[in-house]
Write a protein that holds these residues in place. Structure first.
Motif, PDB file in Angstrom:
ATOM      1  N   ILE A 160       0.814  -1.225   0.000  1.00 36.02           N
ATOM      2  CA  ILE A 160       0.000   0.000   0.000  1.00 36.02           C
ATOM      3  C   ILE A 160       0.846   1.274   0.000  1.00 36.02           C
ATOM      4  O   ILE A 160       0.370   2.330  -0.365  1.00 36.02           O
ATOM      5  N   PHE A 161       2.118   1.164   0.412  1.00 38.72           N
ATOM      6  CA  PHE A 161       2.985   2.348   0.373  1.00 38.72           C
ATOM      7  C   PHE A 161       3.780   2.347  -0.938  1.00 38.72           C
ATOM      8  O   PHE A 161       4.147   1.290  -1.446  1.00 38.72           O
ATOM      9  N   GLU A 162       4.064   3.526  -1.440  1.00 37.77           N
ATOM     10  CA  GLU A 162       4.898   3.651  -2.647  1.00 37.77           C
ATOM     11  C   GLU A 162       6.272   3.054  -2.342  1.00 37.77           C
ATOM     12  O   GLU A 162       6.759   3.157  -1.206  1.00 37.77           O
ATOM     13  N   LYS A 163       6.900   2.502  -3.362  1.00 41.27           N
ATOM     14  CA  LYS A 163       8.215   1.872  -3.165  1.00 41.27           C
ATOM     15  C   LYS A 163       9.239   2.838  -2.553  1.00 41.27           C
ATOM     16  O   LYS A 163      10.048   2.473  -1.719  1.00 41.27           O
ATOM     17  N   LYS A 164       9.140   4.108  -2.973  1.00 37.45           N
ATOM     18  CA  LYS A 164      10.147   5.071  -2.514  1.00 37.45           C
ATOM     19  C   LYS A 164       9.696   5.863  -1.287  1.00 37.45           C
ATOM     20  O   LYS A 164      10.401   6.793  -0.863  1.00 37.45           O
ATOM     21  N   ALA A 165       8.562   5.509  -0.765  1.00 39.20           N
ATOM     22  CA  ALA A 165       8.033   6.287   0.369  1.00 39.20           C
ATOM     23  C   ALA A 165       9.008   6.251   1.539  1.00 39.20           C
ATOM     24  O   ALA A 165       9.625   5.214   1.800  1.00 39.20           O
ATOM     25  N   SER A 166       9.147   7.376   2.203  1.00 36.88           N
ATOM     26  CA  SER A 166      10.025   7.328   3.386  1.00 36.88           C
ATOM     27  C   SER A 166       9.133   7.137   4.613  1.00 36.88           C
ATOM     28  O   SER A 166       8.365   8.018   5.015  1.00 36.88           O
ATOM     29  N   TYR A 210       2.982  -4.343  22.098  1.00 35.27           N
ATOM     30  CA  TYR A 210       3.636  -3.150  21.564  1.00 35.27           C
ATOM     31  C   TYR A 210       2.883  -2.727  20.302  1.00 35.27           C
ATOM     32  O   TYR A 210       2.614  -3.569  19.434  1.00 35.27           O
ATOM     33  N   ILE A 211       2.529  -1.478  20.242  1.00 37.13           N
ATOM     34  CA  ILE A 211       1.728  -0.981  19.120  1.00 37.13           C
ATOM     35  C   ILE A 211       2.503   0.141  18.427  1.00 37.13           C
ATOM     36  O   ILE A 211       2.925   1.103  19.082  1.00 37.13           O
ATOM     37  N   TYR A 212       2.690  -0.014  17.138  1.00 38.97           N
ATOM     38  CA  TYR A 212       3.430   0.991  16.365  1.00 38.97           C
ATOM     39  C   TYR A 212       2.537   1.557  15.262  1.00 38.97           C
ATOM     40  O   TYR A 212       1.792   0.801  14.627  1.00 38.97           O
ATOM     41  N   ARG A 213       2.654   2.861  15.075  1.00 38.33           N
ATOM     42  CA  ARG A 213       2.033   3.456  13.880  1.00 38.33           C
ATOM     43  C   ARG A 213       3.164   3.640  12.869  1.00 38.33           C
ATOM     44  O   ARG A 213       4.197   4.248  13.188  1.00 38.33           O
ATOM     45  N   VAL A 214       2.960   3.110  11.659  1.00 43.92           N
ATOM     46  CA  VAL A 214       3.938   3.276  10.585  1.00 43.92           C
ATOM     47  C   VAL A 214       3.279   4.181   9.549  1.00 43.92           C
ATOM     48  O   VAL A 214       2.160   3.899   9.101  1.00 43.92           O
ATOM     49  N   TYR A 215       3.953   5.267   9.209  1.00 41.50           N
ATOM     50  CA  TYR A 215       3.291   6.252   8.342  1.00 41.50           C
ATOM     51  C   TYR A 215       4.241   6.879   7.333  1.00 41.50           C
ATOM     52  O   TYR A 215       5.450   6.926   7.532  1.00 41.50           O
ATOM     53  N   ASP A 216       3.611   7.328   6.280  1.00 44.79           N
ATOM     54  CA  ASP A 216       4.325   8.030   5.218  1.00 44.79           C
ATOM     55  C   ASP A 216       3.870   9.489   5.277  1.00 44.79           C
ATOM     56  O   ASP A 216       2.704   9.779   4.998  1.00 44.79           O
ATOM     57  N   ILE A 217       4.776  10.357   5.652  1.00 42.28           N
ATOM     58  CA  ILE A 217       4.373  11.762   5.853  1.00 42.28           C
ATOM     59  C   ILE A 217       3.864  12.377   4.552  1.00 42.28           C
ATOM     60  O   ILE A 217       2.938  13.169   4.549  1.00 42.28           O
ATOM     61  N   ASN A 218       4.432  11.957   3.437  1.00 40.45           N
ATOM     62  CA  ASN A 218       4.047  12.587   2.169  1.00 40.45           C
ATOM     63  C   ASN A 218       2.638  12.217   1.715  1.00 40.45           C
ATOM     64  O   ASN A 218       1.849  13.068   1.362  1.00 40.45           O
ATOM     65  N   SER A 219       2.327  10.916   1.782  1.00 39.70           N
ATOM     66  CA  SER A 219       1.000  10.502   1.291  1.00 39.70           C
ATOM     67  C   SER A 219      -0.057  10.566   2.397  1.00 39.70           C
ATOM     68  O   SER A 219      -1.241  10.544   2.118  1.00 39.70           O
ATOM     69  N   GLY A 220       0.396  10.606   3.648  1.00 39.06           N
ATOM     70  CA  GLY A 220      -0.560  10.607   4.764  1.00 39.06           C
ATOM     71  C   GLY A 220      -1.058   9.206   5.102  1.00 39.06           C
ATOM     72  O   GLY A 220      -1.825   9.013   6.040  1.00 39.06           O
ATOM     73  N   LYS A 221      -0.610   8.190   4.347  1.00 42.06           N
ATOM     74  CA  LYS A 221      -1.069   6.816   4.628  1.00 42.06           C
ATOM     75  C   LYS A 221      -0.399   6.279   5.887  1.00 42.06           C
ATOM     76  O   LYS A 221       0.774   6.574   6.145  1.00 42.06           O
TER      77      LYS A 221
END
Ligand code: SR1
Ligand code: MG
Length: 391
Positions: free
Chosen positions: A9-15, A28-39
């Motif tokens: 679901i994330f772009e290959k180059k997403a940081s 343990y609960i982690y949020r993993v996010y892409d700041i650029n796409s907001g996903k």
């Protein structure tokens, strides 16, 4: 890296960035996010020890059951649970939908928000899961197979100990009693043999009565909410147990929100009365709507023996166990190890002591008269009686 490898679901180059956001007792609960796409997604990882106590070790395959429970719940009542994207057995990690624009219901209620459709929503979830995962709807073999798959020894043991045993034992080192409640707990909980007998009966039912697939830990920290929608999540305690357990837990936890508002809100705050009344109305409506929906569903099963006459008997049994469970959940949150912040965060010690006395007295009424809680009004009458006693 883990999320990137498992999901597309994330772009290959997403940081991607991540942060640990858990405040629960176990995982343990982690949020993993892409700041650029907001996903964003949530990763829930099971460790060997619980977070609340290093002594409490729990098998790490609990995510498997949680994922299966979420998928089964989604199949019978879509839209009420977060989507599961991936489960990794080696990492013991679930990647699931981030419930964005929702907040934990416990916090939502502690900010005194009212939710108009909560009773409607949760009663549907409770009634549908009580019926559709039971022998009333599943085939004989399907049900037994599922019971086997959901045998959940470690998590059930936590409940058997923390909910049904330790809070009744004065010598148990796991209990945490507020200093102003010690005397009351000694007299009303530790010394009450009749109460112990009734709780022992409830514990035995919890351990042996495989009626339906329960959420197993349905409190307001297991619900994310916004004005229009609720998500019910975190069913790692899921197992086939007595119908009524989830309903009872829900009732007890809603009343903690009433106690917090009653103690913390100044009397001249004009949100206080509407909020407290809404909590009581919601408890009443949940029970009545549950009953109505349960019977409708029961009659639509098409099963000769389980609809009609037997449906009503079955329902009565569920309501009895719900009342007992409302009682045991109430007592364990006051006496036992795992507290609720609605009580801990009451700033005035005398008000906290009063709230705890109300909760414990009400809990005893639920447990000792569990046969008598057959309608929403029965709960409201008991609540009002106990509140009046400590006014
Ligand atoms: C060790 S776990 C303590 C409590 O946290 C969970 O949310 C359950 O309610 C459990 O009883
Ligand atoms: Mg939990």
């Amino acid at each position: 890296m883990f999320v990137r490898k498992r999901l597309t679901i994330f772009e290959k180059k997403a940081s991607l960035s991540s942060m640990e956001i858990g405040d629960g007792n176990i995982n343990y609960i982690y949020r993993v996010y892409d700041i650029n796409s907001g996903k964003s997604v949530i990763v829930k990882q099971a460790g060997y020890n619980s977070r609340i106590s290093a002594d409490l070790q729990i098998s790490t395959d609990r995510g498997r059951r949680e994922v299966q429970a979420l998928r089964m719940q989604e199949s019978i009542i879509p839209g009420f649970v977060p989507k599961v994207y991936y489960y990794d057995e080696i990492m013991c990690a679930i990647i699931m939908e981030d419930m964005v624009n929702h907040e934990m219901m416990r916090h939502y209620l502690m900010a005194f928000h009212i939710h108009d459709s909560f009773a409607e929503d949760i009663s549907s979830f409770l009634a549908v899961t009580a019926i559709k995962f039971s022998d009333l709807c599943l085939s004989n073999k399907q049900k037994k197979e599922l019971v086997r798959e959901f045998i959940n020894p470690d998590l059930c043991e936590i409940t058997e100990n923390l909910v049904f045993t330790e809070p009744y034992q004065r010598t148990c080192g796991n209990n945490r009693i507020f200093y102003l409640s010690e005397e009351f707990v000694e007299q009303e909980i530790f010394s009450d043999k009749e109460l112990h007998r009734e709780v022992a009966k409830a514990k035995y039912e919890f351990m042996t009565k495989a009626q339906t697939l329960l959420h197993g830990d349905l409190h307001t920290g297991s619900i994310f909410i916004n004005e229009h929608h609720i998500f019910i999540f975190d069913p790692e305690f899921a197992f086939f147990g007595p119908g009524g357990f989830d309903l009872g837990n829900m009732i007890a936890n809603l009343f903690f929100a009433w106690c917090y508002a009653d103690a913390q809100m100044p009397c001249n705050d004009n949100r206080k009365e509407p909020f407290c009344n809404w909590i009581l109305d919601t408890i009443e409506n949940i029970v009545d709507k549950f009953i109505q929906k349960f019977l409708e569903l029961c009659n639509s099963t098409g099963s000769m023996e389980f609809s009609g006459y037997y449906g009503a008997i079955y329902l009565k049994d569920i309501l009895r166990f719900a009342a007992a469970s409302a009682g045991t959940e109430s007592i364990r949150r006051v006496v036992g190890l795992a507290k609720v912040i609605e009580l801990v965060k009451i700033t005035d010690d005398l008000k906290r002591a009063r709230a705890e006395k109300i909760i414990l007295s009400l809990a005893k009424a639920y447990i000792k008269n569990s046969n008598c809680f057959l309608t929403g009004k029965d709960y409201i009458n008991a609540i009002k009686k106990v509140i009046a006693k400590f006014s």
